[in-house]
Design an enzyme around this catalytic site. Structure first.
Site, PDB file in Angstrom:
ATOM      1  N   CYS A 121       0.836  -1.199   0.000  1.00  0.00           N
ATOM      2  CA  CYS A 121       0.000   0.000   0.000  1.00  0.00           C
ATOM      3  C   CYS A 121       0.881   1.263   0.000  1.00  0.00           C
ATOM      4  CB  CYS A 121      -0.983  -0.033   1.169  1.00  0.00           C
ATOM      5  SG  CYS A 121      -2.416   1.046   0.910  1.00  0.00           S
TER       6      CYS A 121
ATOM      7  N   HIS B  35      -3.733  -5.046   0.863  1.00  0.00           N
ATOM      8  CA  HIS B  35      -3.156  -5.507   2.138  1.00  0.00           C
ATOM      9  C   HIS B  35      -3.155  -7.038   2.209  1.00  0.00           C
ATOM     10  CE1 HIS B  35      -2.654  -1.679   4.281  1.00  0.00           C
ATOM     11  NE2 HIS B  35      -3.685  -1.273   3.564  1.00  0.00           N
TER      12      HIS B  35
ATOM     13  N   GLU C 277      -1.794  -8.854   4.376  1.00  0.00           N
ATOM     14  CA  GLU C 277      -1.728  -9.333   5.762  1.00  0.00           C
ATOM     15  C   GLU C 277      -3.095  -9.557   6.401  1.00  0.00           C
ATOM     16  OE1 GLU C 277      -1.474  -4.785   6.095  1.00  0.00           O
ATOM     17  OE2 GLU C 277      -0.971  -6.354   4.656  1.00  0.00           O
TER      18      GLU C 277
ATOM     19  N   SER D 269       0.619 -13.811  38.293  1.00  0.00           N
ATOM     20  CA  SER D 269      -0.766 -13.345  38.448  1.00  0.00           C
ATOM     21  C   SER D 269      -1.776 -14.426  38.093  1.00  0.00           C
ATOM     22  CB  SER D 269      -1.010 -12.132  37.549  1.00  0.00           C
ATOM     23  OG  SER D 269      -0.980 -12.527  36.182  1.00  0.00           O
ATOM     24  N   GLY D 270      -1.328 -15.441  37.367  1.00  0.00           N
ATOM     25  CA  GLY D 270      -2.264 -16.427  36.827  1.00  0.00           C
ATOM     26  C   GLY D 270      -2.735 -16.062  35.436  1.00  0.00           C
ATOM     27  N   GLY D 271      -2.314 -14.874  34.947  1.00  0.00           N
ATOM     28  CA  GLY D 271      -2.613 -14.475  33.579  1.00  0.00           C
ATOM     29  C   GLY D 271      -1.696 -15.193  32.602  1.00  0.00           C
ATOM     30  N   VAL D 272      -1.943 -15.007  31.323  1.00  0.00           N
ATOM     31  CA  VAL D 272      -1.213 -15.753  30.289  1.00  0.00           C
ATOM     32  C   VAL D 272       0.289 -15.474  30.342  1.00  0.00           C
ATOM     33  CG1 VAL D 272      -0.907 -16.047  27.800  1.00  0.00           C
ATOM     34  CG2 VAL D 272      -3.208 -15.870  28.750  1.00  0.00           C
TER      35      VAL D 272
ATOM     36  N   SER E 233       2.499 -14.005  32.573  1.00  0.00           N
ATOM     37  CA  SER E 233       3.315 -14.403  33.728  1.00  0.00           C
ATOM     38  C   SER E 233       3.327 -15.922  33.890  1.00  0.00           C
ATOM     39  CB  SER E 233       2.821 -13.723  35.012  1.00  0.00           C
ATOM     40  OG  SER E 233       1.543 -14.187  35.390  1.00  0.00           O
TER      41      SER E 233
END
EC number: 6.3.5.2
Length: 517
Positions: A86, A173, A175, A227-230, A232
């Site tokens: 583009c 585009h 992508e 934290s238990g999040g993805v 960490s």
């Protein structure tokens, strides 16, 4: 011997397109390492990076305007293949002797591109391609040593190429998923034209990260805020694989987590995976600090400050901890670099983007800082973390602190936890959870009259929120079935004593935000 996953690399120069990070993610999906830098990078940096190919991204500017961005001349002097997308195609054309003009017809949306000549870019693709256009300007004259390789009814040069120099430009585009065979075009460029191989895989990324952590920390100990999040969680698994019990995870239960979340984190990481975890039950400390405060931004800051204080206290107890592990990911690095310098640049510079104290005298271990979120999830699966944990909906850092509107009280958090758990459970039961991008419940600090049996009750109100989005920048409210919403509402009102009314939020973003605070 460890595969050098950085041995082959693509450089993406960012001209400001909303899709630029998507280009990088697509290249990674192909199995090739890439980095994203600002368009005005120094020649010496490109030379040092030594890319196998360069992609020029799209952008919001007009090539026809004075002082609009241009690719560094070295891009075209370096002898490596170049792919302009583009705006990237337009600046390539302009810089190499072609002409760009502002079009009277802005092309935005689907277009059928006719491939008009043989090209390595369109290898094994049919003559008509469905693509996604988003441009006002267009190339009206290509450089003399280029040939046209595609056109549309309104865009005479939808793609151009200099096969000898391996320069390619497309006005669409590739992508975005709307361009049906866009991934194949990117593969043709990266694998066939640039000669890269698929060295960048989940298994090789893990192998590389483990080796780097071992080399970086030696016999020292490492501390991590889990934290238990993805992010960490994946850092914890990588670091544990690398250094075992020399890793100590600090899990702070702030009283603002989802139902049973603290128990689940301890069960998974402590019992199942055998990590060394310090569990700090700090619910009362957070509630005391938040007492009387109703401003959302102030609540966020208080929660952040108390967490940092607790983490600081715990880290001081670990006398041998010389390193701090963080779940910094690549978009954090790009954003942090851009906010400090006005441009996204090299991945190597260390920004402490985690908000931990500057006076912490520890080195940083950031094994995810080259990875996008989807890559982090994939290596999490490879490391044995459960799918449901890695692919669950986003949960804000301050937790229920921004889902209880106004002042935070333990009573409100307990009611919200139970109501939210019912909503999420029913979404799973109805096979709707993975059909929405994010769903949660919000506690409203207002009372409403209700009837239960023969008596009246005067209890609290909660709102259900579910949205559909691709990038979380904009979102539509999810059109969940009425029967489903009715079932959730009945369960919450009957099972959660203290809630008398359930409403459903039908606001899009914009004008509303996804979270209420």
């Amino acid at each position: 011997m460890t595969t050098n996953i950085h041995d082959q690399r693509i450089l993406i120069l960012d001209f400001g397109s909303q899709y630029t990070q998507l280009v990088a993610r697509r290249i990674r999906e192909i199995g090739v390492y890439c980095e994203l830098w600002s368009w005005d990078v120094e020649e010496s940096d490109i030379r040092d990076f030594n890319p196998d190919g360069i992609i020029l991204s799209g952008g919001p500017e007009s090539v026809t305007e004075e002082n609009s961005p241009r690719a560094p001349q070295y891009v075209f002097d370096s002898g490596v293949p170049v792919f302009g997308v583009c705006y990237g195609m337009q600046t390539m054309a302009e810089q190499l002797g072609g002409k760009v003009a502002t079009s009277t017809e802005r092309e935005f949306g689907y277009a059928a591109v006719q491939v008009t000549g043989e090209s390595a870019l369109f290898k094994d693709l049919e003559a008509t391609q469905d693509v996604w256009m988003s441009h006002g300007d267009k190339v009206v004259e290509i450089p003399s040593d280029f040939v046209k390789i595609a056109e549309t009814e309104t865009c005479p040069y939808a793609a151009m190429a200099n096969e000898e120099k391996k320069y390619y430009g497309v006005q669409f585009h590739p992508e975005v998923t709307h361009t049906k065979n866009g991934m194949k075009m990117l593969e043709n460029f990266v694998l066939n034209v640039c000669g890269c191989e698929g060295l960048w895989t989940s298994a090789s990324i893990i192998e590389d990260a483990v080796a780097r952590i071992k080399e970086q920390v030696g016999d020292d100990e490492v501390i991590l805020g889990l934290s238990g999040g993805v992010d960490s969680s994946v850092v914890a698994m990588l670091a544990h694989r690398a250094i075992g019990d020399k890793l100590t995870c600090v899990f702070v239960d702030n009283g603002l987590l989802r139902l049973n979340e603290a128990d689940q984190v301890m069960e998974m990481f402590g019992n199942k995976f055998g990590l060394n975890i310090v569990h700090v039950n700090a619910e009362q400390r957070f509630l005391d600090a938040l007492e009387g405060e109703s401003d959302p931004e102030t609540k966020r800051k208080i929660i952040g400050h108390v967490f940092v204080d607790i983490f600081d206290e715990e880290s001081k107890k670990l006398k041998n901890a010389k390193w701090l592990a963080q779940g910094t990911i690549y978009p954090d690095v790009i954003e942090s670099a851009a906010s400090k310098t006005g441009k996204a640049h090299v991945i190597k510079s260390h920004h402490n983007v985690g908000g931990l104290p500057d006076d912490m005298e520890m080195g940083l271990v950031e094994p995810l800082r080259e990875l996008f979120k989807d890559e982090v999830r994939k290596i999490g699966l490879e490391l044995g973390l459960p799918y449901n944990m890695l692919y669950r909906h986003p949960f804000p850092g301050p937790g229920l602190g921004v889902r209880v509107l106004g002042e935070i009280k333990k009573e409100y958090c307990d009611l919200l936890r139970r109501a939210d758990a019912i909503f999420i459970e029913e979404l799973h039961n109805a096979d709707l959870y993975n059909k929405v991008s994010q769903a949660f419940t919000v506690f409203l600090p207002v009372r409403s009259v209700g009837v239960m049996g023969d008596g009246r009750k005067y209890d609290w109100v909660v709102s259900l929120r579910a949205v559909e989005t691709i990038d979380f920048m904009t979102a539509h409210w999810a059109h969940l079935p009425y029967d489903f919403l009715g079932k959730v509402s009945n369960r919450i009102i009957n099972e959660v004593n203290g809630i008398s009314r359930v409403v459903y939020d039908i606001s899009g973003k914009p004008p509303a935000t996804i979270e209420w605070e």
